[in-house]
Scaffold this active site. Structure first.
Site, PDB file in Angstrom:
ATOM      1  CG  ASP A 159     -18.554  18.071 -36.092  1.00  0.00           C
ATOM      2  OD1 ASP A 159     -18.339  18.639 -35.015  1.00  0.00           O
ATOM      3  OD2 ASP A 159     -19.131  16.976 -36.175  1.00  0.00           O
TER       4      ASP A 159
ATOM      5  CD  GLU B  41     -20.165  12.838 -32.296  1.00  0.00           C
ATOM      6  OE1 GLU B  41     -21.358  13.150 -32.471  1.00  0.00           O
ATOM      7  OE2 GLU B  41     -19.345  13.582 -31.719  1.00  0.00           O
TER       8      GLU B  41
END
Length: 474
Positions: free
Chosen positions: A22, A195
């Site tokens: 990420d 998320e």
């Protein structure tokens, strides 16, 4: 040679070696765009999470730096964000002009939110001695804080992923946080965990209007399987988010491809830009690359477009290549059942404009290698769908990788297409970026040809051009 390995992206950010996922802590400060990211500095696996760091002056060319945040007694360093505390609301800085504050998840016995601050443009960080600033003992998945300043309510606002919903928190100083509200439990798609949320205020193209957009990444249950990003449009009053969408039609995918995930935006920019992790948790740990594993998408400029009262996300890729190697052809007619072929490089931007095609027209493009592998995009105006075929090349590392990737054209006939081809990816932007599809590919050979074909009607191509893109690593 480093950065010239087989399948190494030539103009997408990748680390020299080892694992990343990420994007984190995206912030613009004193002439630099900062890209932090989830990082295992030791191996090619998702473990021992740190924050890695890279910077850019143009959102295209990147310089990799060392580790920014490392694990400590509270746990490893999971995803988060960074802001410019320009008025020193936190009181953490000696100067009234403040500095950078990172807000991140400590992943230990439970997931908790912590902060760190930097007084040297993000090169070194000091963790706040009172961490965590938002403790947690009840929620298993309690992570990925994305923070921004909300001018109307004069506070910092955090959006936080909480398993199957989003929670909002407010703070005057980035240290003392108050719960504001929750959103999302009543909406569909809870097969996977929510998320990497984001809260954006985006302009609507062709008007003076701006609308709030809530971003959610979901790991599993994407439109083509696995990881994906969707969004809601609506209003935010400093406490609650109120969506425009009704629950039964709420899911709008930011990128229906297989490989765009955990995308978040930069803080402290005039226009809004974001970037995503170019992979999918279905097979991220086994993709056939080394000595690095995973990279980022191209940066994209974001806005909204209104169609029939519905707000659609629009994304325009940022390509800062000074190359003048442009080849173009105008007024090409391709008869039904025939193909036109052109020689291209394996790192290129292809731009295609067609005359207004009928609602029944089906056509497409192929990216063909010197080993006769074909990665094919088919546009079906009648069905208002596209299909990208990546059933060739190296595909045997995961049963989830070979795919006919499908996505919506939102009721619009395709009149323009931008395809950005790197050595292991194709990013597709249709109708100016109203439909976007990002997909990894692992050809055995090298892409050398572009083919444009018409299926059932003649296709009038007003212009086709391609630009050979230079490596950002040279």
């Amino acid at each position: 040679m480093l950065y010239q390995e087989k399948h190494r992206p030539q103009f997408h950010f990748t680390p020299k070696e080892n694992w990343i996922n990420d994007p984190n802590g995206l912030v613009y400060y004193e002439g630099e765009y900062h890209l932090f990211y989830q990082r295992n500095p030791h191996t090619n696996d998702h473990a021992d999470m740190h924050w890695g760091h890279a910077t850019s002056t143009d959102l295209y060319h990147w310089e990799e730096h060392g580790i920014a945040l490392a694990p400590d007694e509270l746990g490893t360093i999971f995803s988060g964000s960074a802001v410019v505390d320009k008025n020193n609301t936190s009181g953490l800085f000696e100067s009234d002009t403040g500095g950078l504050v990172a807000i991140f998840t400590h992943d230990g016995e439970s997931q908790q939110q912590s902060i760190a601050y930097s007084e040297d443009k993000g090169r070194t960080w000091t963790k706040y001695e009172g961490n965590p600033v938002i403790p947690n003992t009840k929620i298993k998945d309690f992570r990925d804080p994305k923070v921004s300043w909300h001018e109307d309510s004069k506070q910092w606002v955090m959006v936080l992923a909480c398993g199957d919903h989003i929670q909002f928190y407010g703070s005057p100083n980035l240290i003392d946080w108050t719960y504001l509200s929750s959103f999302g439990k009543e909406y569909p798609s809870h097969i996977g965990v929510w998320e990497c949320p984001d809260l954006l205020y985006l302009p609507v193209e062709g008007s003076s209007q701006k609308e709030w957009v809530l971003i959610v990444s979901i790991n599993a249950d994407g439109p083509n399987g696995g990881s994906a990003v969707y969004y809601f449009t609506g209003s935010f009053d400093g406490k609650e988010f109120h969506p425009n969408e009704k629950s039964e039609d709420a899911l709008k995918w930011a990128d229906a491809g297989k490989d765009f995930y955990a995308a978040v935006s930069w803080d402290n920019t005039e226009d809004t830009y974001w970037i995503g992790w170019m992979n999918n948790w279905q097979y991220a740990g086994v993709v056939p690359v080394s000595p690095w594993r995973s990279g980022m998408s191209l940066v994209r400029k974001m806005s909204l477009y209104e169609k029939d009262g519905n707000l659609l996300l629009k994304q325009e890729p940022i390509v800062r290549d000074s190359s003048k190697e442009v080849t173009s052809y105008q007024d090409v007619t391709i008869q039904a059942g025939t193909t036109e072929s052109y020689d291209i490089s394996d790192t290129a931007q292809i731009d295609l404009q067609v005359s207004k095609a009928s609602d029944s027209t089906k056509w497409g493009v192929k990216f063909v290698t010197d080993q006769d592998e074909a990665f094919q995009l088919v546009i079906d105006n009648q069905a208002s769908m596209y299909t990208f075929y990546r059933t060739e090349g190296i595909i045997d590392f995961s049963e989830d990788f070979p795919e006919e990737v499908k996505g919506s054209l939102h009721g619009l006939n395709v009149q323009d297409l931008t395809a950005i081809v790197d050595r292991s990816s194709v990013e597709l932007f249709l109708n100016g970026g109203l439909t976007v599809s990002t997909n990894l590919i692992y050809p055995k050979g090298t892409v050398t040809k572009l083919e444009i074909f018409a299926v059932n009607d003649a296709l009038k191509v007003d212009n086709v051009s391609w630009t050979s893109l230079h490596s950002i690593w040279k």
